[in-house]
Write a protein that holds these residues in place. Sequence first.
Motif, PDB file in Angstrom:
ATOM      1  N   HIS A 148       0.850  -1.193   0.000  1.00  0.00           N
ATOM      2  CA  HIS A 148       0.000   0.000   0.000  1.00  0.00           C
ATOM      3  C   HIS A 148       0.886   1.243   0.000  1.00  0.00           C
ATOM      4  O   HIS A 148       2.097   1.164   0.232  1.00  0.00           O
ATOM      5  N   ALA A 149       0.276   2.363  -0.259  1.00  0.00           N
ATOM      6  CA  ALA A 149       1.047   3.608  -0.342  1.00  0.00           C
ATOM      7  C   ALA A 149       1.790   3.891   0.953  1.00  0.00           C
ATOM      8  O   ALA A 149       2.909   4.398   0.946  1.00  0.00           O
ATOM      9  N   ARG A 150       1.161   3.552   2.059  1.00  0.00           N
ATOM     10  CA  ARG A 150       1.778   3.765   3.375  1.00  0.00           C
ATOM     11  C   ARG A 150       1.546   2.518   4.212  1.00  0.00           C
ATOM     12  O   ARG A 150       0.477   1.913   4.162  1.00  0.00           O
ATOM     13  N   THR A 151       2.539   2.150   4.999  1.00  0.00           N
ATOM     14  CA  THR A 151       2.356   1.036   5.908  1.00  0.00           C
ATOM     15  C   THR A 151       2.176   1.577   7.328  1.00  0.00           C
ATOM     16  O   THR A 151       2.138   2.790   7.548  1.00  0.00           O
ATOM     17  N   PRO A 155      -3.059   3.879   8.442  1.00  0.00           N
ATOM     18  CA  PRO A 155      -4.142   2.894   8.542  1.00  0.00           C
ATOM     19  C   PRO A 155      -4.397   2.083   7.284  1.00  0.00           C
ATOM     20  O   PRO A 155      -5.281   1.213   7.280  1.00  0.00           O
ATOM     21  N   ASP A 156      -3.660   2.313   6.204  1.00  0.00           N
ATOM     22  CA  ASP A 156      -4.007   1.784   4.892  1.00  0.00           C
ATOM     23  C   ASP A 156      -4.257   0.274   4.878  1.00  0.00           C
ATOM     24  O   ASP A 156      -5.229  -0.198   4.277  1.00  0.00           O
ATOM     25  N   VAL A 157      -3.384  -0.492   5.514  1.00  0.00           N
ATOM     26  CA  VAL A 157      -3.519  -1.950   5.431  1.00  0.00           C
ATOM     27  C   VAL A 157      -4.765  -2.424   6.170  1.00  0.00           C
ATOM     28  O   VAL A 157      -5.434  -3.375   5.735  1.00  0.00           O
ATOM     29  N   TYR A 158      -5.124  -1.757   7.253  1.00  0.00           N
ATOM     30  CA  TYR A 158      -6.351  -2.138   7.962  1.00  0.00           C
ATOM     31  C   TYR A 158      -7.595  -1.695   7.213  1.00  0.00           C
ATOM     32  O   TYR A 158      -8.612  -2.406   7.195  1.00  0.00           O
ATOM     33  N   LEU A 159      -7.532  -0.547   6.585  1.00  0.00           N
ATOM     34  CA  LEU A 159      -8.652  -0.114   5.757  1.00  0.00           C
ATOM     35  C   LEU A 159      -8.884  -1.095   4.615  1.00  0.00           C
ATOM     36  O   LEU A 159     -10.030  -1.423   4.270  1.00  0.00           O
ATOM     37  N   ALA A 160      -7.807  -1.576   4.008  1.00  0.00           N
ATOM     38  CA  ALA A 160      -7.922  -2.549   2.922  1.00  0.00           C
ATOM     39  C   ALA A 160      -8.537  -3.853   3.417  1.00  0.00           C
ATOM     40  O   ALA A 160      -9.392  -4.451   2.746  1.00  0.00           O
ATOM     41  N   ALA A 161      -8.109  -4.294   4.595  1.00  0.00           N
ATOM     42  CA  ALA A 161      -8.647  -5.539   5.149  1.00  0.00           C
ATOM     43  C   ALA A 161     -10.132  -5.407   5.446  1.00  0.00           C
ATOM     44  O   ALA A 161     -10.931  -6.305   5.119  1.00  0.00           O
ATOM     45  N   MET A 162     -10.534  -4.296   6.060  1.00  0.00           N
ATOM     46  CA  MET A 162     -11.947  -4.110   6.387  1.00  0.00           C
ATOM     47  C   MET A 162     -12.802  -3.980   5.131  1.00  0.00           C
ATOM     48  O   MET A 162     -13.918  -4.504   5.069  1.00  0.00           O
ATOM     49  N   ALA A 163     -12.269  -3.313   4.118  1.00  0.00           N
ATOM     50  CA  ALA A 163     -13.005  -3.192   2.859  1.00  0.00           C
ATOM     51  C   ALA A 163     -13.209  -4.559   2.211  1.00  0.00           C
ATOM     52  O   ALA A 163     -14.292  -4.872   1.701  1.00  0.00           O
ATOM     53  N   VAL A 182      -1.027  -0.398  16.836  1.00  0.00           N
ATOM     54  CA  VAL A 182      -2.204   0.135  17.519  1.00  0.00           C
ATOM     55  C   VAL A 182      -2.615   1.458  16.887  1.00  0.00           C
ATOM     56  O   VAL A 182      -3.804   1.707  16.626  1.00  0.00           O
ATOM     57  N   THR A 183      -1.639   2.306  16.618  1.00  0.00           N
ATOM     58  CA  THR A 183      -1.914   3.601  15.983  1.00  0.00           C
ATOM     59  C   THR A 183      -2.614   3.414  14.639  1.00  0.00           C
ATOM     60  O   THR A 183      -3.561   4.128  14.312  1.00  0.00           O
ATOM     61  N   ALA A 184      -2.161   2.434  13.866  1.00  0.00           N
ATOM     62  CA  ALA A 184      -2.767   2.158  12.563  1.00  0.00           C
ATOM     63  C   ALA A 184      -4.211   1.696  12.711  1.00  0.00           C
ATOM     64  O   ALA A 184      -5.103   2.146  11.978  1.00  0.00           O
ATOM     65  N   GLY A 185      -4.453   0.796  13.647  1.00  0.00           N
ATOM     66  CA  GLY A 185      -5.798   0.303  13.854  1.00  0.00           C
ATOM     67  C   GLY A 185      -6.756   1.384  14.310  1.00  0.00           C
ATOM     68  O   GLY A 185      -7.891   1.477  13.829  1.00  0.00           O
ATOM     69  N   GLY A 189     -10.174   3.425  12.434  1.00  0.00           N
ATOM     70  CA  GLY A 189     -11.491   3.469  13.048  1.00  0.00           C
ATOM     71  C   GLY A 189     -11.913   2.186  13.728  1.00  0.00           C
ATOM     72  O   GLY A 189     -13.050   2.069  14.194  1.00  0.00           O
ATOM     73  N   ALA A 190     -11.006   1.213  13.788  1.00  0.00           N
ATOM     74  CA  ALA A 190     -11.332  -0.078  14.392  1.00  0.00           C
ATOM     75  C   ALA A 190     -11.169  -0.023  15.905  1.00  0.00           C
ATOM     76  O   ALA A 190     -10.544   0.889  16.459  1.00  0.00           O
ATOM     77  N   ARG A 191     -11.722  -1.016  16.554  1.00  0.00           N
ATOM     78  CA  ARG A 191     -11.450  -1.238  17.969  1.00  0.00           C
ATOM     79  C   ARG A 191     -10.150  -2.034  18.049  1.00  0.00           C
ATOM     80  O   ARG A 191      -9.962  -2.998  17.304  1.00  0.00           O
ATOM     81  N   VAL A 192      -9.255  -1.649  18.931  1.00  0.00           N
ATOM     82  CA  VAL A 192      -7.945  -2.292  18.986  1.00  0.00           C
ATOM     83  C   VAL A 192      -7.743  -2.951  20.339  1.00  0.00           C
ATOM     84  O   VAL A 192      -7.904  -2.323  21.384  1.00  0.00           O
ATOM     85  N   TRP A 193      -7.392  -4.225  20.295  1.00  0.00           N
ATOM     86  CA  TRP A 193      -7.033  -4.971  21.492  1.00  0.00           C
ATOM     87  C   TRP A 193      -5.529  -5.206  21.452  1.00  0.00           C
ATOM     88  O   TRP A 193      -4.999  -5.793  20.509  1.00  0.00           O
ATOM     89  N   GLY A 194      -4.843  -4.709  22.466  1.00  0.00           N
ATOM     90  CA  GLY A 194      -3.397  -4.808  22.511  1.00  0.00           C
ATOM     91  C   GLY A 194      -2.941  -6.063  23.218  1.00  0.00           C
ATOM     92  O   GLY A 194      -3.428  -6.385  24.306  1.00  0.00           O
ATOM     93  N   TYR A 195      -2.002  -6.770  22.604  1.00  0.00           N
ATOM     94  CA  TYR A 195      -1.426  -7.972  23.204  1.00  0.00           C
ATOM     95  C   TYR A 195      -0.117  -7.591  23.878  1.00  0.00           C
ATOM     96  O   TYR A 195       0.837  -7.165  23.213  1.00  0.00           O
ATOM     97  N   ALA A 196      -0.080  -7.721  25.198  1.00  0.00           N
ATOM     98  CA  ALA A 196       1.095  -7.314  25.977  1.00  0.00           C
ATOM     99  C   ALA A 196       1.356  -8.360  27.057  1.00  0.00           C
ATOM    100  O   ALA A 196       0.925  -8.209  28.211  1.00  0.00           O
ATOM    101  N   PRO A 197       2.077  -9.439  26.715  1.00  0.00           N
ATOM    102  CA  PRO A 197       2.302 -10.507  27.683  1.00  0.00           C
ATOM    103  C   PRO A 197       3.339 -10.179  28.756  1.00  0.00           C
ATOM    104  O   PRO A 197       3.524 -10.940  29.694  1.00  0.00           O
TER     105      PRO A 197
END
Length: 231
Positions: A148-151, A155-163, A182-185, A189-197
Amino acid sequence: MTATADVATRVDAVIFDCDGVIADSEGLTNEVLRGMLADLGWQLTRDECLAEFAGHALIDRADVIEQHTGVRIDQDWIVRFRAGRDEALRAHLQPIAGAAEAVRTAAARFPLGIALASGADRAKIEMQLSMLGLADAFGPHVFSGLEHARTKPAPDVYLAAMAALGVSPERAVVVEDTVAGVTAGVAAGARVWGYAPGDATHTPAERLRDAGAEVIITDMAELVASILANA
């Protein structure tokens, strides 16, 4: 779980990051990168290197590398890095504990609403999914931010996935483990769940929360419970 989701909004899709969420690859990749940066004259500790580069495409950090080394990395340098990275991954890659169950649970609950969206190159993504036996779980819905134009952190990759999934952002959960992710998600506009073990190769929970993670999970069993609770 250190936070709870608002279950009033139904979840229709789960979109997974790959490195650090499914594949326990960050430490392996980081050691290869640290060695190559040391060869350029920039000595970094493991934690410094992770903080500087985790979740980012290397080409997007070219200015930073040049500032510290005087060397402008080019595509040949990135190709050499990827070769060393892939060799390390083929020899030592392990799954994140419980990740396969989480992916399979999401795929069973949302057969038309599961995707993978990574900032890495497609060859790496596909190699890791094949090694971990998860390529079939995502079907055609595997997305590389480098296509995508930006990684990430854009948000581009998440927008593509949701579309592609046909899901509205407020009904999509993104599972991420880095500030950039997290910033991308959040930007998508998505809800983001962070994985932090809480281990040495993952971003601390407070940093993910500060970046906008709605929920912090500390192990994948919590993610499975959250998927079922929010379906």
